[in-house]
Scaffold this active site. Structure first.
Site, PDB file in Angstrom:
ATOM      1  N   ASN A  41       0.846  -1.337  -0.069  1.00  0.00           N
ATOM      2  CA  ASN A  41       0.017  -0.034  -0.045  1.00  0.00           C
ATOM      3  C   ASN A  41       0.940   1.146   0.009  1.00  0.00           C
ATOM      4  OD1 ASN A  41       0.697  -0.790   2.794  1.00  0.00           O
ATOM      5  ND2 ASN A  41      -0.994   0.312   3.375  1.00  0.00           N
ATOM      6  N   GLU A  43       0.426   5.390   0.753  1.00  0.00           N
ATOM      7  CA  GLU A  43      -0.466   6.515   1.034  1.00  0.00           C
ATOM      8  C   GLU A  43      -0.154   7.787   0.717  1.00  0.00           C
ATOM      9  OE1 GLU A  43      -0.987   5.603   5.346  1.00  0.00           O
ATOM     10  OE2 GLU A  43      -2.242   3.702   4.795  1.00  0.00           O
ATOM     11  N   CYS A  52      -4.236   0.338  -2.402  1.00  0.00           N
ATOM     12  CA  CYS A  52      -3.971  -0.615  -1.757  1.00  0.00           C
ATOM     13  C   CYS A  52      -3.059  -1.717  -2.355  1.00  0.00           C
ATOM     14  CB  CYS A  52      -5.370  -1.486  -1.397  1.00  0.00           C
ATOM     15  SG  CYS A  52      -6.665  -0.860  -0.528  1.00  0.00           S
ATOM     16  N   GLU A  54      -2.991  -4.845  -2.737  1.00  0.00           N
ATOM     17  CA  GLU A  54      -3.296  -5.736  -3.719  1.00  0.00           C
ATOM     18  C   GLU A  54      -3.549  -5.161  -5.430  1.00  0.00           C
ATOM     19  OE1 GLU A  54      -4.791  -4.950  -0.920  1.00  0.00           O
ATOM     20  OE2 GLU A  54      -5.896  -6.694   0.074  1.00  0.00           O
ATOM     21  N   CYS A  85      -9.884  -5.679   0.527  1.00  0.00           N
ATOM     22  CA  CYS A  85     -11.227  -4.557   0.659  1.00  0.00           C
ATOM     23  C   CYS A  85     -12.031  -4.866  -0.385  1.00  0.00           C
ATOM     24  CB  CYS A  85     -10.806  -3.097   0.748  1.00  0.00           C
ATOM     25  SG  CYS A  85     -10.319  -2.497  -0.745  1.00  0.00           S
ATOM     26  N   CYS A  88     -10.430  -3.834  -4.037  1.00  0.00           N
ATOM     27  CA  CYS A  88      -9.567  -4.657  -4.472  1.00  0.00           C
ATOM     28  C   CYS A  88     -10.105  -6.017  -5.053  1.00  0.00           C
ATOM     29  CB  CYS A  88      -8.750  -5.033  -3.456  1.00  0.00           C
ATOM     30  SG  CYS A  88      -7.525  -3.606  -3.205  1.00  0.00           S
TER      31      CYS A  88
HETATM   32  N1  THU Z   1      -5.168  -1.355   2.583  1.00  0.00           N
HETATM   33  C1  THU Z   1      -4.654  -2.503   1.541  1.00  0.00           C
HETATM   34  O1  THU Z   1      -3.512  -2.069   1.196  1.00  0.00           O
HETATM   35  N2  THU Z   1      -5.616  -3.501   1.398  1.00  0.00           N
HETATM   36  C2  THU Z   1      -6.677  -3.555   1.652  1.00  0.00           C
HETATM   37  O2  THU Z   1      -7.408  -4.526   1.055  1.00  0.00           O
HETATM   38  C3  THU Z   1      -7.405  -2.702   2.734  1.00  0.00           C
HETATM   39  C4  THU Z   1      -6.446  -1.535   3.057  1.00  0.00           C
HETATM   40  C5  THU Z   1      -4.410  -0.219   2.916  1.00  0.00           C
HETATM   41  C6  THU Z   1      -5.132   1.045   2.385  1.00  0.00           C
HETATM   42  C7  THU Z   1      -4.648   2.315   3.392  1.00  0.00           C
HETATM   43  O3  THU Z   1      -3.053   2.387   3.040  1.00  0.00           O
HETATM   44  C8  THU Z   1      -4.523   1.279   4.654  1.00  0.00           C
HETATM   45  O4  THU Z   1      -4.429  -0.089   4.197  1.00  0.00           O
HETATM   46  C9  THU Z   1      -5.603   1.408   5.732  1.00  0.00           C
HETATM   47  O5  THU Z   1      -7.078   1.411   5.198  1.00  0.00           O
END
Ligand code: THU
Length: 132
Positions: A41, A43, A52, A54, A85, A88
């Site tokens: 991920n 940000e 994310c 994935e 999520c 994804c």
């Molecule tokens: N996140 C992912 O990388 N994958 C997921 O399936 C759920 C959330 C990340 C996005 C964000 O950077 C952090 O987790 C919190 O939501």
């Protein structure tokens, strides 16, 4: 059960996450067309721009010309291991010829593991076949 190579890669990829805001570090490894692609991920100070793990991995596969998704492993720090999520799931489904044959495994650093098929995670998905 011992860790698969894809699981080891997802675990290592967690260290490459850029998650200074949520502190929720996620690593993902996908196998597509027999090749492995890396994701984590990433940000942003403008929170909504986060992407994310994935999706970064799946998009790396597509950019390399590998569109046939075969397997996904996602690694987080939480227990039980956290599943992908909804956004994804939809992106992964786009590249799954048969979602019932794509295994999605969630792991953490403690060796815990949960597994599903993509069809279980996203039943009755919107496939695009509905589009005109
Ligand atoms: N996140 C992912 O990388 N994958 C997921 O399936 C759920 C959330 C990340 C996005 C964000 O950077 C952090 O987790 C919190 O939501």
């Amino acid at each position: 059960m011992s860790q698969s190579d894809l699981e080891k890669q997802a675990l290592a990829l967690q260290q490459r996450a850029y998650a200074p805001y949520s502190k929720f570090r996620v690593g993902a490894a996908v196998r597509a067309d027999g090749r492995v692609f890396e994701g984590a991920n990433v940000e942003n100070a403008s929170y909504g721009l986060a992407i994310c793990a994935e999706r970064t991995a799946m998009f790396a596969a597509v950019l390399a010309g590998c569109r046939q998704l075969e397997e996904v492993v996602v690694c987080t720090d939480v227990s039980p291991p956290s599943s992908p999520c909804g956004a994804c799931r939809q992106v992964l489904a786009e590249f799954a010829t048969d979602p019932a044959r794509v295994t999605v495994t969630a792991i953490n650093g403690k060796g815990e593991r949960r597994s599903w098929t993509l069809a279980q995670l996203l039943p009755d998905s919107f496939s695009g076949r509905e589009l005109p």
